[in-house]
Scaffold this active site. Sequence first.
Site, short mmCIF file in Angstrom:
data_model
loop_
_atom_site.label_atom_id
_atom_site.label_comp_id
_atom_site.label_asym_id
_atom_site.label_seq_id
_atom_site.Cartn_x
_atom_site.Cartn_y
_atom_site.Cartn_z
N GLU A 171 0.89 -1.16 0.00
CA GLU A 171 0.00 0.00 0.00
C GLU A 171 0.92 1.21 0.00
O GLU A 171 1.36 1.66 1.04
CB GLU A 171 -0.92 -0.05 1.21
CG GLU A 171 -2.13 0.84 1.04
CD GLU A 171 -1.83 2.30 1.30
OE1 GLU A 171 -1.33 2.97 0.35
OE2 GLU A 171 -2.05 2.76 2.42
N HIS A 187 -8.85 8.50 3.56
CA HIS A 187 -7.93 9.44 4.20
C HIS A 187 -7.08 10.18 3.16
O HIS A 187 -6.40 11.14 3.50
CB HIS A 187 -7.05 8.73 5.22
CG HIS A 187 -5.97 7.90 4.62
ND1 HIS A 187 -6.19 6.68 4.02
CD2 HIS A 187 -4.66 8.15 4.49
CE1 HIS A 187 -5.06 6.22 3.57
NE2 HIS A 187 -4.10 7.08 3.84
N1 SAH Z 1 1.12 -2.01 4.73
C1 SAH Z 1 0.70 -1.18 5.85
C2 SAH Z 1 1.42 0.14 5.90
C3 SAH Z 1 1.31 1.01 4.68
S1 SAH Z 1 2.11 2.58 4.87
C4 SAH Z 1 -0.79 -0.99 5.78
O1 SAH Z 1 -1.36 -1.24 4.71
O2 SAH Z 1 -1.40 -0.57 6.77
C5 SAH Z 1 3.65 2.32 4.08
C6 SAH Z 1 4.71 1.73 4.99
O3 SAH Z 1 5.87 1.52 4.19
C7 SAH Z 1 5.15 2.65 6.13
O4 SAH Z 1 5.03 1.96 7.35
C8 SAH Z 1 6.60 3.00 5.81
O5 SAH Z 1 7.43 3.10 6.96
C9 SAH Z 1 7.02 1.82 4.94
N2 SAH Z 1 8.09 2.12 3.97
C10 SAH Z 1 8.21 3.20 3.17
N3 SAH Z 1 9.29 3.13 2.39
C11 SAH Z 1 9.90 1.94 2.69
C12 SAH Z 1 11.09 1.29 2.22
N4 SAH Z 1 11.84 1.86 1.28
N5 SAH Z 1 11.42 0.10 2.75
C13 SAH Z 1 10.64 -0.47 3.71
N6 SAH Z 1 9.52 0.09 4.20
C14 SAH Z 1 9.13 1.28 3.69
#
Ligand code: SAH
Length: 391
Positions: free
Chosen positions: A182, A331
């Site tokens: 996401e 959101h």
């Molecule tokens: N999958 C979860 C969170 C989505 S928000 C849900 O659907 O509720 C996106 C998440 O990706 C965040 O927690 C952020 O910290 C993480 N993220 C962003 N860039 C990233 C990267 N390069 N490597 C690993 N995680 C990452």
Amino acid sequence: MGRRKVKNNDNHNSMKQQNTSVHFEDEEVETTVSSNLEESVTVADIAIEDEAMCDAGVSLVDGEDDKTSADYYFDSYSHFGIHEEMLKDVVRTKTYQNVIYQNKFLFKDKVVLDVGAGTGILSLFCAKAGAAHVYAVECSQMAVTAKQIVEANGFSDVITVLKGKIEEIELPVAKVDIIISEWMGYFLVFENMLNTVLYARDKWLVDDGVVLPDKASLFLTAIEDAEYKDDKIEFWNNVYGFDMSCIKKQAMMEPLVDTVDQNQIVTNCQLLKIMDISKMTPGDASFTAPFKLVAQRNDYIHALVAHFDVSFTKCHKLMGFSTGPKSRATHWKQTVLYLEDVLTICEGEEITGSMTVAPNKKNPRDIDIMLKYSLNGRRCSVSRIQNYKMR
Ligand code: SAH
């Protein structure tokens, strides 16, 4: 995802925030999307090299609760608040759940990579749907919590939480069958994480692997918005008797993330861009898309509004959701671009132009938008170029 710098706008035209009590069991969510998703166009990926999203170098151990506000400033995904907001976005989360639970055939005996796992919710859905193994990669401190959540729910055998950036971690396997993520931000591409998903796809996805979701489309429409434009823009003309109109320019340049009432819509809704996440190549970071918006009634136009749809075309039946003003609010809300001019438009007249979207050269998480528009109407004739910056 993509809500690091959540803007504390009051909702547009005083629309109420969604109730925060969520009933997961009997919630019905629109999961089909419009038929505008046929065309296939390549799109943006954005080179990102900042640490702001990710927590650097803390190991995956329990009980670390000594973070300060300074830590959170650089690592907002470590705080549960942003995850609470995403989880309570029922349109978003329930669609992913429906996609996974109603398409178990996709997951049976498959290895899944969850890119940016957050609390691990998508990994838990996949494990419950019968995935052979799920790798949940999360760079923020929330990875520690995700591990606790996985354990508490008895999925430690199936889900492996890895703390680190996708671009830096090593996976215990050479290939995965499914990538789920996401990654969408405001205006779809703000705070772009799409590049991270493409990186993971090219490195680990098997040839006939599945990316979920695999399509995202950006749309544009035009709205009447006299009252709110006054409140957000003209406000600066006279602030407690003082002229602060120099701030007007800045306010005009910043797209506003807010919900728009569907009654404000004056024109048709134009598809600007379709991103095919399974095929698009990295390096395709910017695009220019033409548009033609036809007025459906006599009215005044104060702003153009962008929103996006996301779809999962590999499902048994097409599933997805829309963040448009005619759908239930998410959101992500919508993104409002105020126009310098008030357009006096008559039914049937057209606003033509183009929108150019590109990551900012200095900070690729920021988005530069150039809008060209013209109206050659009976009561109004305007042609202008406006620049915006999302940051
Ligand atoms: N999958 C979860 C969170 C989505 S928000 C849900 O659907 O509720 C996106 C998440 O990706 C965040 O927690 C952020 O910290 C993480 N993220 C962003 N860039 C990233 C990267 N390069 N490597 C690993 N995680 C990452």
